[in-house]
Design a protein around this motif. Structure first.
Motif, PDB file in Angstrom:
ATOM      1  N   UNK A 182       0.818  -1.211   0.000  1.00 30.08           N
ATOM      2  CA  UNK A 182       0.000   0.000   0.000  1.00 30.08           C
ATOM      3  C   UNK A 182       0.853   1.262   0.000  1.00 30.08           C
ATOM      4  N   UNK A 183       1.926   1.269   0.770  1.00 34.31           N
ATOM      5  CA  UNK A 183       2.802   2.441   0.793  1.00 34.31           C
ATOM      6  C   UNK A 183       3.482   2.651  -0.556  1.00 34.31           C
ATOM      7  N   UNK A 184       3.891   1.564  -1.204  1.00 34.67           N
ATOM      8  CA  UNK A 184       4.526   1.689  -2.508  1.00 34.67           C
ATOM      9  C   UNK A 184       3.528   2.220  -3.542  1.00 34.67           C
ATOM     10  N   UNK A 185       2.308   1.687  -3.522  1.00 35.50           N
ATOM     11  CA  UNK A 185       1.284   2.188  -4.448  1.00 35.50           C
ATOM     12  C   UNK A 185       1.003   3.671  -4.209  1.00 35.50           C
ATOM     13  N   UNK A 186       0.821   4.057  -2.958  1.00 31.88           N
ATOM     14  CA  UNK A 186       0.543   5.458  -2.647  1.00 31.88           C
ATOM     15  C   UNK A 186       1.709   6.353  -3.050  1.00 31.88           C
ATOM     16  N   UNK A 187       2.937   5.859  -2.873  1.00 35.34           N
ATOM     17  CA  UNK A 187       4.110   6.633  -3.266  1.00 35.34           C
ATOM     18  C   UNK A 187       4.188   6.850  -4.763  1.00 35.34           C
ATOM     19  N   UNK A 188       3.894   5.798  -5.538  1.00 35.35           N
ATOM     20  CA  UNK A 188       3.909   5.928  -7.002  1.00 35.35           C
ATOM     21  C   UNK A 188       2.800   6.877  -7.474  1.00 35.35           C
ATOM     22  N   UNK A 189       1.631   6.735  -6.896  1.00 35.29           N
ATOM     23  CA  UNK A 189       0.499   7.603  -7.255  1.00 35.29           C
ATOM     24  C   UNK A 189       0.803   9.054  -6.893  1.00 35.29           C
TER      25      UNK A 189
END
Length: 299
Positions: free
Chosen positions: A184-191
């Motif tokens: 989730x943190x990686x997805x939020x960071x990319x977004x």
């Protein structure tokens, strides 16, 4: 001559006699002090011996009580039916799982994990962040029973929740939550990076930013200035590792010209390196300052 003879009889002078008397007196004082110290130490030794005896008595008493309790437990356990034994064992496991969940929520409250214990299990909230910016939050409602299961959740469909749950949920709740946090943190960071590119650096884009829902595939065209010249590049960023905020594969090409000059080719190669090593919005911030070469030297 007679006076000298009087002072020295049997070869011993008056000074020698006095020195001998002083040595005897010193020895007597030393013996007296040692005797007094010995007398003072005797009560202390006696008290220590008494204390040791008391502690040994307490130790023996505790050992006896432990043995008696073990014997009672063994006798009680022998009278329990097999079904009752399985029920008790399962209840113990569920209680341990609840205690584990409480400990995780308490220990990692400041790392993005929070929540509360409910009547059926625990509701966990996962707060994401990137570069100190608080982003989206998601929840997972867990039912603590055998087997453990997810009752409700707000995890995006493109996050591999089922895969993570199948791997960790029944064996390691802590690892299940940590792995989910990582995705989730990686997805939020990319977004977050893609959003920043669109909102803050739209002037450098020469076309729309294309991205999928997982934000692990981005493509866009952009222009940079070098002296009095400006040239468009096309970039494709692929994030094969869904737990990362930096791309694993980067391709930067140029449009409209069959061959670039050496300086522009160096720029293109340096851009690929920058996209691999720095967040997207930081790379474009360096472009807007005309300082991409300086930033490259810092990677």
């Amino acid at each position: 001559m007679e006076r000298a003879h009087t002072l020295c009889q049997d070869g011993v002078s008056t000074g020698g006699v006095l020195a001998h008397l002083e040595r005897l007196e010193a020895q007597a004082n030393k013996s007296r002090k040692e005797s007094e110290e010995l007398q003072r130490a005797q009560p202390e030794e006696s008290a220590l011996e008494t204390k040791i005896h008391q502690l040994r008595h307490i130790r023996d008493k505790l050992r006896a009580e432990v043995k008696q309790r073990q014997a009672r437990d063994k006798a009680s356990f022998a009278n329990i039916e097999p079904d009752q034994t399985a029920e008790i064992s399962e209840q113990d496991v569920l209680e341990r799982n609840q205690e584990t969940m409480k400990a995780i929520l308490q220990a990692y409250h400041f790392t993005g994990l929070s929540g509360k214990v409910t009547s059926r299990g625990a509701c966990v909230c996962i707060s994401t962040a990137f570069e100190g910016n608080l982003l989206d939050s998601y929840f997972v409602d867990l039912v603590i029973q055998k087997p453990l299961r997810i009752h409700h959740h707000s995890i995006p469909v493109f996050i591999p929740l089922e895969k993570i749950a199948a791997k960790y949920l029944q064996t390691d709740i802590q690892q299940f939550l940590f792995s989910l946090c990582e995705y989730l943190n990686a997805y939020s960071g990319r977004k977050y990076q893609a959003d920043q590119l669109q909102s803050d650096f739209a002037a450098l884009l020469t076309g729309p930013l294309q991205r999928n829902s997982l934000c692990n595939l981005l493509s866009f065209t952009y222009k940079v200035d070098l002296g009095d010249q400006s040239f468009p590049f096309c970039a494709r960023l692929l994030y094969k590792d869904l737990t990362r905020t930096l791309p694993t594969d980067v391709t930067v090409t140029y449009q409209g010209v069959e061959a670039l000059s050496t300086s522009w080719e160096e720029q293109r190669a340096s851009h690929e390196t920058l996209f691999c090593t720095k967040p997207l919005h930081q790379v474009f911030a360096s472009f807007s300052r005309g300082g991409e070469k300086l930033d490259l030297s810092l990677t």
